[in-house]
Design a protein around this motif. Structure first.
Motif, PDB file in Angstrom:
ATOM      1  N   CYS A  80      21.752  45.518  40.283  1.00 38.09           N
ATOM      2  CA  CYS A  80      22.548  46.730  40.481  1.00 38.09           C
ATOM      3  C   CYS A  80      22.504  47.138  41.956  1.00 38.09           C
ATOM      4  O   CYS A  80      21.510  46.913  42.638  1.00 38.09           O
ATOM      5  CB  CYS A  80      21.984  47.885  39.658  1.00 38.09           C
ATOM      6  SG  CYS A  80      21.979  47.570  37.887  1.00 38.09           S
ATOM      7  N   GLN A  81      23.578  47.761  42.386  1.00 37.72           N
ATOM      8  CA  GLN A  81      23.594  48.366  43.710  1.00 37.72           C
ATOM      9  C   GLN A  81      22.715  49.610  43.655  1.00 37.72           C
ATOM     10  O   GLN A  81      22.867  50.430  42.755  1.00 37.72           O
ATOM     11  CB  GLN A  81      25.047  48.714  44.034  1.00 37.72           C
ATOM     12  CG  GLN A  81      25.287  49.317  45.386  1.00 37.72           C
ATOM     13  CD  GLN A  81      26.775  49.337  45.696  1.00 37.72           C
ATOM     14  OE1 GLN A  81      27.503  48.363  45.440  1.00 37.72           O
ATOM     15  NE2 GLN A  81      27.265  50.432  46.243  1.00 37.72           N
ATOM     16  N   SER A  82      21.798  49.752  44.612  1.00 33.93           N
ATOM     17  CA  SER A  82      20.919  50.921  44.561  1.00 33.93           C
ATOM     18  C   SER A  82      21.659  52.202  44.923  1.00 33.93           C
ATOM     19  O   SER A  82      21.401  53.265  44.368  1.00 33.93           O
ATOM     20  CB  SER A  82      19.723  50.745  45.505  1.00 33.93           C
ATOM     21  OG  SER A  82      18.879  51.862  45.379  1.00 33.93           O
ATOM     22  N   PHE A  83      22.594  52.093  45.877  1.00 32.87           N
ATOM     23  CA  PHE A  83      23.321  53.269  46.367  1.00 32.87           C
ATOM     24  C   PHE A  83      24.467  53.536  45.398  1.00 32.87           C
ATOM     25  O   PHE A  83      25.555  52.953  45.527  1.00 32.87           O
ATOM     26  CB  PHE A  83      23.843  52.964  47.772  1.00 32.87           C
ATOM     27  CG  PHE A  83      24.256  54.170  48.563  1.00 32.87           C
ATOM     28  CD1 PHE A  83      23.606  55.384  48.449  1.00 32.87           C
ATOM     29  CD2 PHE A  83      25.292  54.070  49.490  1.00 32.87           C
ATOM     30  CE1 PHE A  83      23.986  56.488  49.207  1.00 32.87           C
ATOM     31  CE2 PHE A  83      25.675  55.159  50.263  1.00 32.87           C
ATOM     32  CZ  PHE A  83      25.026  56.369  50.120  1.00 32.87           C
ATOM     33  N   THR A  84      24.234  54.395  44.406  1.00 30.42           N
ATOM     34  CA  THR A  84      25.247  54.627  43.377  1.00 30.42           C
ATOM     35  C   THR A  84      24.880  55.838  42.524  1.00 30.42           C
ATOM     36  O   THR A  84      23.820  56.451  42.700  1.00 30.42           O
ATOM     37  CB  THR A  84      25.408  53.387  42.468  1.00 30.42           C
ATOM     38  OG1 THR A  84      26.566  53.573  41.626  1.00 30.42           O
ATOM     39  CG2 THR A  84      24.190  53.162  41.584  1.00 30.42           C
ATOM     40  N   PHE A  85      25.781  56.151  41.612  1.00 28.09           N
ATOM     41  CA  PHE A  85      25.539  57.147  40.573  1.00 28.09           C
ATOM     42  C   PHE A  85      24.860  56.418  39.403  1.00 28.09           C
ATOM     43  O   PHE A  85      25.127  55.239  39.171  1.00 28.09           O
ATOM     44  CB  PHE A  85      26.905  57.718  40.151  1.00 28.09           C
ATOM     45  CG  PHE A  85      26.872  58.666  38.992  1.00 28.09           C
ATOM     46  CD1 PHE A  85      26.056  59.785  38.996  1.00 28.09           C
ATOM     47  CD2 PHE A  85      27.694  58.447  37.895  1.00 28.09           C
ATOM     48  CE1 PHE A  85      26.054  60.669  37.919  1.00 28.09           C
ATOM     49  CE2 PHE A  85      27.703  59.333  36.817  1.00 28.09           C
ATOM     50  CZ  PHE A  85      26.879  60.437  36.836  1.00 28.09           C
ATOM     51  N   CYS A  86      24.005  57.120  38.668  1.00 30.03           N
ATOM     52  CA  CYS A  86      23.171  56.470  37.657  1.00 30.03           C
ATOM     53  C   CYS A  86      23.954  55.763  36.553  1.00 30.03           C
ATOM     54  O   CYS A  86      23.415  54.899  35.859  1.00 30.03           O
ATOM     55  CB  CYS A  86      22.223  57.499  37.042  1.00 30.03           C
ATOM     56  SG  CYS A  86      23.093  58.806  36.152  1.00 30.03           S
ATOM     57  N   ALA A  87      25.248  56.100  36.398  1.00 27.76           N
ATOM     58  CA  ALA A  87      26.038  55.460  35.329  1.00 27.76           C
ATOM     59  C   ALA A  87      26.272  53.977  35.576  1.00 27.76           C
ATOM     60  O   ALA A  87      26.658  53.254  34.658  1.00 27.76           O
ATOM     61  CB  ALA A  87      27.386  56.171  35.167  1.00 27.76           C
ATOM     62  N   SER A  88      26.038  53.507  36.803  1.00 28.63           N
ATOM     63  CA  SER A  88      26.170  52.066  37.076  1.00 28.63           C
ATOM     64  C   SER A  88      25.026  51.275  36.458  1.00 28.63           C
ATOM     65  O   SER A  88      25.214  50.134  36.061  1.00 28.63           O
ATOM     66  CB  SER A  88      26.134  51.777  38.577  1.00 28.63           C
ATOM     67  OG  SER A  88      27.021  52.569  39.282  1.00 28.63           O
ATOM     68  N   CYS A  89      23.831  51.858  36.436  1.00 28.09           N
ATOM     69  CA  CYS A  89      22.653  51.079  36.053  1.00 28.09           C
ATOM     70  C   CYS A  89      22.019  51.538  34.732  1.00 28.09           C
ATOM     71  O   CYS A  89      21.382  50.737  34.050  1.00 28.09           O
ATOM     72  CB  CYS A  89      21.613  51.109  37.170  1.00 28.09           C
ATOM     73  SG  CYS A  89      21.242  52.762  37.764  1.00 28.09           S
TER      74      CYS A  89
END
Ligand SMILES: *Cc1c(COP(=O)(O)O)cnc(C)c1O
Length: 382
Positions: A80-89
């Protein structure tokens, strides 16, 4: 004085027509003709006839379904990309899989392809298995370095789910985001480019995978005359009434994208004048080259050094303007403190130096000028 908000949704006026028509025929159900029509309109918008679109009740659900469709299992690792909103991961965790966080590069602010490769090699070494999925995120609408990410994904033969929740209408090298990877995730939450008062979609590679996604979205019901289940499913289908709102918004999606770009360009113009003068610290986040075409969902700025961003945010709020911190990287979130991470400091630095500015469909040119003036005044006193 009315507060200038970051991103307030705006109705096109067509939503009510679709809702009235649906209600007059009693289509107040999760499956209905407007859901299919909305899917068709999205498919057409994405300009890639080989893709199929499954509309669901949130972007988070869309991500969960894409991972299920790819066969992600408990214990798998998902990049996962770390720089994101939690809905990605978070959806990886719903499945019992483990997110592995990869930091960003400084041009697009999205997944660093070099670090991605290092992460995959290191996971293979440490666990003896390669990660099962890669999830790049087009933050604030900005496309990722797709060519480089795709090269790494292909070399290791790992499928990609694009988190295009913030980037409806953004493109890379002329192709719409969401259609580049194996699967794509869109969101129609209230603050996104268009709203369905909450909703999302999975962009699927073909009809069979769309059927697989919808099966999981409808409690994994098997094709029997009675309710027969061999797997656990979910109740993720979009409401027909939400689809009506989405359809009303599709009438103006091109206008909204144009508006977001114009707002971004005006911020850019004002700040670049300043850049030449005394406020060298403010920089607007721009497409790094002509390959990248961001929808500029939110215009974001960075200061050239670490600032008390929270103090600036509060003073902007007191002046009637809503701004927001950039996403706090997932590898710095308490809930993910034990997850493997491959970091280079880019996302942490962006978090400490950046701010999102009002960019939604209600924001006017005068609003932009007022936001800039207010920010200068605050910066002068810091
Ligand atoms: C909004 C968003 C999503 C999906 O969120 P929902 O609110 O569930 O539609 C996913 N990823 C990112 C990066 C987002 O900003």
């Amino acid at each position: 004085m009315e507060r200038i908000l970051l991103h307030k949704p705006k109705m096109s006026g067509f939503e009510m027509d679709f809702i009235s028509a649906a209600l007059s025929e009693d289509w107040a159900v999760p499956l209905g003709p407007d859901v299919s029509a909305f899917e068709g309109e999205l498919k057409c918008f994405l300009k890639n006839p080989s893709k199929e679109v499954a509309a669901v009740n949130s972007g988070t659900a869309a991500m969960h379904l894409a991972l299920l469709a790819l066969g992600v299992k408990p214990g798998d690792e998902v990049i996962c990309q770390s720089f994101t909103f939690c809905a990605s991961c978070n959806p990886a965790v719903y499945i019992g899989a483990k997110p592995v966080f990869v930091d960003s590069e400084s041009e697009t602010w999205n997944m660093d392809p070099q670090l991605l490769e290092e992460a995959i090699l290191d996971r293979c070494n440490k666990t003896g298995r390669k990660p099962t999925v890669i999830i790049p995120v087009a933050l604030y609408g900005m496309p990722y370095k797709w060519k480089e990410i795709k090269e790494v994904a292909d070399r290791f033969d790992i499928p990609v789910v694009e988190d295009a929740a913030e980037s409806l209408g953004s493109s890379y090298n002329g192709n719409m985001l969401g259609t580049l990877g194996n699967y794509g995730v869109l969101s129609f939450n209230g603050n996104k480019m268009i709203t369905a008062s909450g909703g999302g979609a999975v962009v699927c590679p073909d009809t069979a995978s769309k059927e697989k996604v919808l099966r999981y979205a409808m409690q994994a019901r098997e094709n029997y005359p009675w309710y027969q289940h061999v797997e656990i499913g979910y109740n993720y289908r979009l409401s027909n009434i939400s689809a009506c709102i989405g359809r009303g918004q599709m009438k103006v999606v091109e206008d909204y994208i144009r508006h977001h770009k114009a707002i971004h360009d005006l911020y850019d113009e004002i700040f670049s004048d300043l850049y030449k003068s005394k406020y060298s610290e403010v920089k607007v986040h721009d497409n790094p080259s002509s390959l990248f075409n961001s929808n500029y969902w939110l215009t974001t700025i960075t200061f050239d050094r670490e600032m008390d961003v929270e103090a600036i945010r509060q003073r902007m709020w007191n002046a009637g303007i809503e701004t927001r911190h950039l996403w706090k990287p997932m590898h710095l979130q308490p809930v993910y403190k034990d997850s493997p991470k491959y970091v280079n400091g880019v996302s942490e630095s962006l978090f400490n130096r950046g701010l999102c500015l009002p960019s939604g469909p209600h924001v006017t040119e005068d609003n932009v000028r007022f936001v800039c003036e207010t920010l200068w005044k605050i910066l002068e006193t810091l």
